[in-house]
Scaffold this active site. Structure first.
Site, PDB file in Angstrom:
ATOM      1  N   LYS A   1      32.574  45.146  37.477  1.00  0.00           N
ATOM      2  CA  LYS A   1      34.024  45.342  37.591  1.00  0.00           C
ATOM      3  C   LYS A   1      34.452  46.802  37.745  1.00  0.00           C
ATOM      4  O   LYS A   1      35.626  47.139  37.580  1.00  0.00           O
ATOM      5  CB  LYS A   1      34.795  44.701  36.409  1.00  0.00           C
ATOM      6  CG  LYS A   1      34.428  43.278  36.096  1.00  0.00           C
ATOM      7  CD  LYS A   1      34.204  42.404  37.294  1.00  0.00           C
ATOM      8  CE  LYS A   1      35.455  42.103  38.076  1.00  0.00           C
ATOM      9  NZ  LYS A   1      35.087  41.367  39.335  1.00  0.00           N
TER      10      LYS A   1
ATOM     11  N   HIS B   1      23.805  45.774  39.224  1.00  0.00           N
ATOM     12  CA  HIS B   1      24.553  46.152  38.014  1.00  0.00           C
ATOM     13  C   HIS B   1      23.577  46.593  36.915  1.00  0.00           C
ATOM     14  O   HIS B   1      23.990  46.799  35.765  1.00  0.00           O
ATOM     15  CB  HIS B   1      25.362  44.961  37.485  1.00  0.00           C
ATOM     16  CG  HIS B   1      26.557  44.597  38.321  1.00  0.00           C
ATOM     17  ND1 HIS B   1      27.364  45.530  38.921  1.00  0.00           N
ATOM     18  CD2 HIS B   1      27.095  43.389  38.645  1.00  0.00           C
ATOM     19  CE1 HIS B   1      28.343  44.912  39.577  1.00  0.00           C
ATOM     20  NE2 HIS B   1      28.196  43.619  39.426  1.00  0.00           N
TER      21      HIS B   1
ATOM     22  N   SER C   1      39.400  43.521  33.489  1.00  0.00           N
ATOM     23  CA  SER C   1      38.949  42.969  34.766  1.00  0.00           C
ATOM     24  C   SER C   1      37.802  41.968  34.551  1.00  0.00           C
ATOM     25  O   SER C   1      37.773  40.892  35.158  1.00  0.00           O
ATOM     26  CB  SER C   1      38.499  44.125  35.668  1.00  0.00           C
ATOM     27  OG  SER C   1      38.102  43.656  36.923  1.00  0.00           O
TER      28      SER C   1
HETATM   29  P1  A3P Z   1      40.857  44.323  38.862  1.00  0.00           P
HETATM   30  O1  A3P Z   1      40.288  43.071  38.274  1.00  0.00           O
HETATM   31  O2  A3P Z   1      41.311  45.297  37.815  1.00  0.00           O
HETATM   32  O3  A3P Z   1      41.900  44.067  39.883  1.00  0.00           O
HETATM   33  P2  A3P Z   1      33.737  44.760  41.237  1.00  0.00           P
HETATM   34  O4  A3P Z   1      33.718  44.763  42.716  1.00  0.00           O
HETATM   35  O5  A3P Z   1      32.852  45.786  40.610  1.00  0.00           O
HETATM   36  O6  A3P Z   1      33.554  43.390  40.688  1.00  0.00           O
HETATM   37  O7  A3P Z   1      35.188  45.256  40.789  1.00  0.00           O
HETATM   38  C1  A3P Z   1      36.328  44.465  41.006  1.00  0.00           C
HETATM   39  C2  A3P Z   1      37.540  45.270  40.631  1.00  0.00           C
HETATM   40  O8  A3P Z   1      37.748  46.283  41.644  1.00  0.00           O
HETATM   41  C3  A3P Z   1      38.801  44.420  40.608  1.00  0.00           C
HETATM   42  O9  A3P Z   1      39.663  45.059  39.641  1.00  0.00           O
HETATM   43  C4  A3P Z   1      39.319  44.621  42.024  1.00  0.00           C
HETATM   44  O10 A3P Z   1      40.677  44.320  42.192  1.00  0.00           O
HETATM   45  C5  A3P Z   1      39.043  46.109  42.217  1.00  0.00           C
HETATM   46  N1  A3P Z   1      39.016  46.520  43.629  1.00  0.00           N
HETATM   47  C6  A3P Z   1      38.282  45.993  44.624  1.00  0.00           C
HETATM   48  N2  A3P Z   1      38.569  46.594  45.794  1.00  0.00           N
HETATM   49  C7  A3P Z   1      39.519  47.537  45.517  1.00  0.00           C
HETATM   50  C8  A3P Z   1      40.252  48.477  46.315  1.00  0.00           C
HETATM   51  N3  A3P Z   1      40.077  48.574  47.613  1.00  0.00           N
HETATM   52  N4  A3P Z   1      41.136  49.276  45.679  1.00  0.00           N
HETATM   53  C9  A3P Z   1      41.339  49.180  44.349  1.00  0.00           C
HETATM   54  N5  A3P Z   1      40.686  48.296  43.541  1.00  0.00           N
HETATM   55  C10 A3P Z   1      39.794  47.483  44.132  1.00  0.00           C
END
Ligand code: A3P
Length: 309
Positions: free
Chosen positions: A60, A121, A152
């Site tokens: 996340k 991860h 998240s």
């Molecule tokens: P939130 O749940 O706070 O919205 P991962 O890819 O490591 O699983 O992380 C997912 C998190 O990154 C989610 O956070 C998602 O919305 C956010 N995320 C993904 N792409 C993004 C972007 N282009 N800009 C900002 N946040 C992004």
């Protein structure tokens, strides 16, 4: 000739009912999904190649975001090329072991042509040794402040039906502080990569910096990858990897994952993408306990996070 076992990259091909909430076992004290632990030898013995790029994060932290950025840099900003397949097909998730007929991350990576982009991860100490054996492997690491990670991850654990059920919010924060969630201690994860970053070819980025000035951070990634692109291409990458554009891009928003695996009613994957959403979830008391515990766990490190920008 030995017959290749049948496989698929289509998540719809997984028979109904074979994707169930798993439990956690551990490798060297790090809790991981049990199917990852049961397949551990294959991960530990994974053979990296000199031109592999490993994208490493705690869950996340913005993994999908940096994956999209790096893929676009590799493809000179060609948006159509970056839409050739969904994120999880373009870049294998090294340690993941989905149910058959899907192949594991290790199998997918070994079938990929070079240069490979690989996601993990895993904490530093569990990254397969071959990535560090020659000083030619590079890692882009993204770290995100702990409180936004917990929020998240909590939503994601309700959504991702392969993860253990998160239970109530109150108890979930405790599990995070006790380092009992999948992939273990966030504190050790971010600290160890921070300590190792100057001993290996690691670019250490922060989610909060990417939010504050995405172009500045994309230029850092390009420099790290020895890549030069015209300014208008960089601007195109900034636009294409903005939250809203990725949210609407089926190749970057995980919407191809069927609802037998991701419960889309529980959450979206591209949920909010903000810094400071934790304020909507932490009570004052929870915040105080978290901060006290945080101080102890992060004692002695020069690593600093921003939980608002
Ligand atoms: P939130 O749940 O706070 O919205 P991962 O890819 O490591 O699983 O992380 C997912 C998190 O990154 C989610 O956070 C998602 O919305 C956010 N995320 C993904 N792409 C993004 C972007 N282009 N800009 C900002 N946040 C992004």
């Amino acid at each position: 000739m030995p017959q290749e076992k049948p496989f698929s990259t289509k998540l719809d091909d997984v028979p109904k009912g074979s994707w169930v909430r798993g439990s956690l076992k551990s490798v060297e004290g790090v809790p991981l999904l049990e199917q990852i632990v049961d397949n551990w030898d294959k991960v530990a013995n994974f053979q990296a190649q000199p031109d592999d790029l490993l994208i490493a994060t705690y869950p996340k932290a913005g993994t999908t975001w940096i994956q999209e950025i790096v893929d676009l840099i590799y493809n000179d900003g060609d948006v159509e090329k970056a839409k050739r397949a969904p994120t999880h097909v373009r870049m294998p998730f090294l340690e993941m072991v989905p149910p058959p007929p899907l192949r594991s991350g290790v199998e997918n990576a070994s079938k990929m042509p070079s240069p490979r982009l690989i996601k993990t991860h895993l904490p530093f100490q569990l990254v397969p040794k071959s990535f560090w054996e020659h000083n030619c492997k590079v890692v882009v690491y993204v770290a995100r402040n702990a409180k936004d990670i917990v929020v998240s991850y909590y939503h994601f654990d309700w959504m991702n039906l392969a993860q253990p059920e998160p239970g109530p919010w109150e108890g979930y924060i405790c599990k995070f502080m006790e380092c009992q969630l999948g992939w273990g201690s966030w504190y050790d994860h971010v600290r160890r990569f921070w300590e190792e970053k100057d001993k290996h070819r690691i670019l250490y980025l922060f989610f909060e910096d990417m939010k504050e000035d995405p172009k500045r951070e994309i230029l850092k990634v390009m420099k790290f990858l020895d890549k030069e692109l015209p300014e208008e291409v960089v601007d195109k990458i900034v636009h294409h990897t903005s939250f809203q554009v990725m949210k609407d891009n089926p190749m970057a928003n995980y919407s191809s994952i069927p609802d037998t695996i991701f419960d889309w009613k529980a959450s979206t994957f591209m949920r909010k993408g903000e810094v400071g959403d934790w304020k909507n979830y932490f009570t004052v008391a929870q915040n105080e306990v978290f901060d006290e515990d945080y101080k102890m766990k992060m004692l002695g490190t020069s690593l600093k996070f921003r939980s608002k920008i």
